[in-house]
Design a protein around this motif. Sequence first.
Motif, short mmCIF file in Angstrom:
data_model
loop_
_atom_site.label_atom_id
_atom_site.label_comp_id
_atom_site.label_asym_id
_atom_site.label_seq_id
_atom_site.Cartn_x
_atom_site.Cartn_y
_atom_site.Cartn_z
N CYS A 173 0.85 -1.19 0.00
CA CYS A 173 0.00 0.00 0.00
C CYS A 173 0.89 1.24 0.00
O CYS A 173 2.09 1.14 -0.19
CB CYS A 173 -0.95 -0.02 1.20
SG CYS A 173 -0.12 0.26 2.77
N SER A 174 0.30 2.39 0.20
CA SER A 174 1.11 3.61 0.31
C SER A 174 0.69 4.37 1.56
O SER A 174 -0.37 4.09 2.13
CB SER A 174 0.97 4.48 -0.94
OG SER A 174 -0.34 4.96 -1.02
N ASP A 175 1.51 5.36 1.93
CA ASP A 175 1.14 6.15 3.11
C ASP A 175 -0.14 6.94 2.84
O ASP A 175 -0.94 7.17 3.72
CB ASP A 175 2.30 7.07 3.54
CG ASP A 175 2.85 7.92 2.41
OD1 ASP A 175 2.42 7.76 1.26
OD2 ASP A 175 3.73 8.77 2.70
N ASP A 185 -5.80 9.15 3.46
CA ASP A 185 -4.91 8.36 4.33
C ASP A 185 -5.07 6.87 4.06
O ASP A 185 -5.73 6.15 4.82
CB ASP A 185 -5.25 8.64 5.82
CG ASP A 185 -4.94 10.07 6.19
OD1 ASP A 185 -4.03 10.64 5.57
OD2 ASP A 185 -5.62 10.60 7.09
N LYS A 187 -3.03 4.43 4.33
CA LYS A 187 -2.43 3.53 5.32
C LYS A 187 -3.38 3.28 6.49
O LYS A 187 -3.47 2.16 7.00
CB LYS A 187 -1.09 4.14 5.79
CG LYS A 187 -0.42 3.42 6.94
CD LYS A 187 0.17 2.07 6.54
CE LYS A 187 1.11 1.48 7.57
NZ LYS A 187 0.57 1.23 8.89
N ASP A 191 -4.64 -0.22 7.86
CA ASP A 191 -4.49 -0.64 9.26
C ASP A 191 -5.82 -1.18 9.79
O ASP A 191 -5.86 -2.21 10.47
CB ASP A 191 -4.04 0.53 10.13
CG ASP A 191 -2.59 0.89 9.89
OD1 ASP A 191 -1.86 0.06 9.30
OD2 ASP A 191 -2.18 2.00 10.27
N ASN A 203 3.15 -5.88 5.52
CA ASN A 203 2.51 -4.76 4.85
C ASN A 203 3.62 -3.84 4.35
O ASN A 203 4.33 -3.24 5.16
CB ASN A 203 1.60 -4.04 5.86
CG ASN A 203 0.99 -2.77 5.29
OD1 ASN A 203 1.04 -2.54 4.08
ND2 ASN A 203 0.42 -1.94 6.16
N VAL A 205 4.91 -0.55 2.57
CA VAL A 205 4.32 0.77 2.39
C VAL A 205 5.21 1.63 1.48
O VAL A 205 6.38 1.85 1.77
CB VAL A 205 4.13 1.47 3.76
CG1 VAL A 205 3.32 2.75 3.59
CG2 VAL A 205 3.45 0.53 4.75
N VAL A 213 2.24 8.25 9.49
CA VAL A 213 1.57 6.95 9.62
C VAL A 213 2.21 6.17 10.76
O VAL A 213 3.37 6.41 11.10
CB VAL A 213 1.65 6.11 8.32
CG1 VAL A 213 0.89 6.76 7.20
CG2 VAL A 213 3.10 5.87 7.90
N MET A 215 3.78 2.81 11.88
CA MET A 215 4.32 1.59 11.29
C MET A 215 4.34 0.52 12.37
O MET A 215 5.04 0.67 13.38
CB MET A 215 5.73 1.85 10.75
CG MET A 215 5.77 2.90 9.64
SD MET A 215 4.94 2.41 8.12
CE MET A 215 6.18 1.40 7.34
N ASP A 220 4.86 -3.85 9.31
CA ASP A 220 4.89 -2.77 8.31
C ASP A 220 6.32 -2.38 7.96
O ASP A 220 7.15 -2.17 8.87
CB ASP A 220 4.17 -1.53 8.85
CG ASP A 220 2.70 -1.80 9.19
OD1 ASP A 220 2.20 -2.88 8.83
OD2 ASP A 220 2.07 -0.93 9.81
N TRP A 222 8.82 0.05 5.12
CA TRP A 222 8.88 1.01 4.01
C TRP A 222 9.51 0.33 2.81
O TRP A 222 10.60 -0.24 2.89
CB TRP A 222 9.71 2.24 4.40
CG TRP A 222 9.01 3.12 5.41
CD1 TRP A 222 9.33 3.27 6.72
CD2 TRP A 222 7.87 3.96 5.16
NE1 TRP A 222 8.46 4.15 7.32
CE2 TRP A 222 7.55 4.60 6.39
CE3 TRP A 222 7.07 4.23 4.04
CZ2 TRP A 222 6.48 5.48 6.51
CZ3 TRP A 222 6.01 5.12 4.18
CH2 TRP A 222 5.73 5.74 5.39
#
Length: 636
Positions: A173-175, A185, A187, A191, A203, A205, A213, A215, A220, A222
């Motif tokens: 996903c993305s932030d 949002d 993220k 969540d 997950n 990101v 966000v 993490m 999670d 990056w």
Amino acid sequence: MSNYHIKHLEEYWQVYRKSVRNPEDFWEEIAEEHFLWRKKWDKVLTWDFKKPEVKWFEGAKLNITENCLDRHLATRADKTAILFEPNDPGEKAQHITYKELHARVSQFANMLKDQGIQQGDRVCIYLPMIPELAISILACARIGAVHSVVFAGFSATALASRINDCDCKMIICSDGSYRGTKTIDLKNIVDEALDNCAGIKKNLVVKRTGNQVNMRKDRDYWVEDLLANAATTCPATIVDAEDPLFILYTSGSTGKPKGMVHTTGGYMVYTAYSFKNVFQYKENDVYWCTADIGWITGHSYIVYGPLANGATTVMFEGVPSYPDYGRFWEIVEKYKVTQFYTAPTAIRALAKEHLDFVEKHDLSSLKVLGTVGEPINEEAWHWYNDHVGKKNNPIVDTWWQTETGGIMISPIPYSTPTIPTFATLPLPGIQPALMDEHGQEIKGNQVEGRLTIKFPWPSMARTIYGNHERYRDTYFSAYDNMYFTGDGARRDAVGYYRITGRVDDVIIVSGHNLGTAPIEDAINEHPAVAESAIVGFPHDIKGNALYGYITLKETGESRRQDNLRKEINQLITDRIGPIAKLDKIQFTNGLPKTRSGKIMRRILRKIASNDTGNMGDTSTLLNPEVVQEIMDNALV
Ligand code: PRX
């Protein structure tokens, strides 16, 4: 495929006849040209619509990303593969060449492997329209993992049910995401969804908006951190032609969404073939499809079809109205777009705005215009033709479905004379038929019936994930030995098809397929609601909008009707997403039912459409008195 780059109508008919006379030879010839197979097939086609079972190019081995990327490196390494136009016109666009895309996909693929993804694993992708969406799709395909993209406008509940249905073990996903002036949002939505998805181990990101966000430790990560350690070459995992490539969910008239399973070899051949013919793509063209990759149109005609042809494909993150209603035309001018493919709902919305927005841009690069997703009304067709195409560009009204994987009925530009509102003729290899209510095929022209397909084609979905019986019941049980589309169609005097719309309880709103059942389920969760029924009614921008008839448990509740309307739409937004919100909500004392208890939607549809002249036979209703009450209070 060069044999089938059709250039005039006579050639179309020649090729069409050949394709029907001997389908297997036809498809074999197409599959043999240009594609990179690691092993050729033992058999072109095995099929039995009764089981149902369909296999194309059985025994063949390949990797679709070698066909979309590696194969072009010798001749097109520095050609732009993806032209990314960000939401904000002030942000720099990205021109990703085939060489760069190959490296980024390989790196992403290595990273997925490092994170434990193996061939056959399902990976959910919930991303906005940024390059990482295309890259992560291709990275899954690179290693034989099965991607399941969920449109990033779906709610946490809808996302969770799609993740769980196909047992995804990872989500990407993305932030956050940008849509016009809004930042979403994403993220946080993920969540919330993951609270109910025990199967998700990781997950990943992507950083896009820089939103704050949380993490979660050991879950999670990056993406940019993980990519730092990954090499940019990755051998392609060689898969069987019939191995699954992806799952994509679509609404059904009842029950939960259907995870349509598409396989690799046939899907590749068909999307490449249809892209080439329907858009008449030539080497230096710049092709733009405005769909979101979260839908099948984006899978087949932003990612796989164009890249398999070595095309330049534009990916646009934003919306047509930001910073103003000229954005589409500004982009066409900026990149000298040659093929432009969009949805009728976008055309209708833009046609409402001042003509200056379109007329101030130089659109002379355009050669082919396309539409998809819903019937296009005549007015919108003419606006598109007059103001965008300047009466100079053929419009391809392409009919197809998530299930069909690729375009089925469409004009071939510069070959098939077009008529507004007609999808016209089947692509060579596609054999449509119209059926009557007794299950008989309606032959001849100037007839109307239910649209079916009599013979398999390579990109048809092979099953519904985890529910082959539902696949059979939905598509192969209505008519013997036929694939049933769920649509009605007319065939005119020259054999052109005009799609008349769904004949089941699926409603197409702004080109999005919405089943009534999940929306009704969401509404019925409200403690004040006893029962509900959703129907579509004509809407001048969305094509159809949703009208809900709702019976409350206690009539006293009706005093707070406005609040209830808000609460109900909020529930729908939470359970499905804002696309499924109701435009009109009428509270009623009952719903018209047959003696067996089935809601008579036909009557409700007529009332919602303000078409109550001929209500048909209502005498068989259990509660005919309720019809008058609903009519008297209708919101029309
Ligand atoms: O009713 C038809 C309509 O969209 C349905 C398929 O929706 P979906 O699976 O979401 O795929 C949309 C993108 C391919 C069809 O059953 N539809 C699609 N294209 C057309 C259309 N109706 C009329 N004309 C079209 N060109």
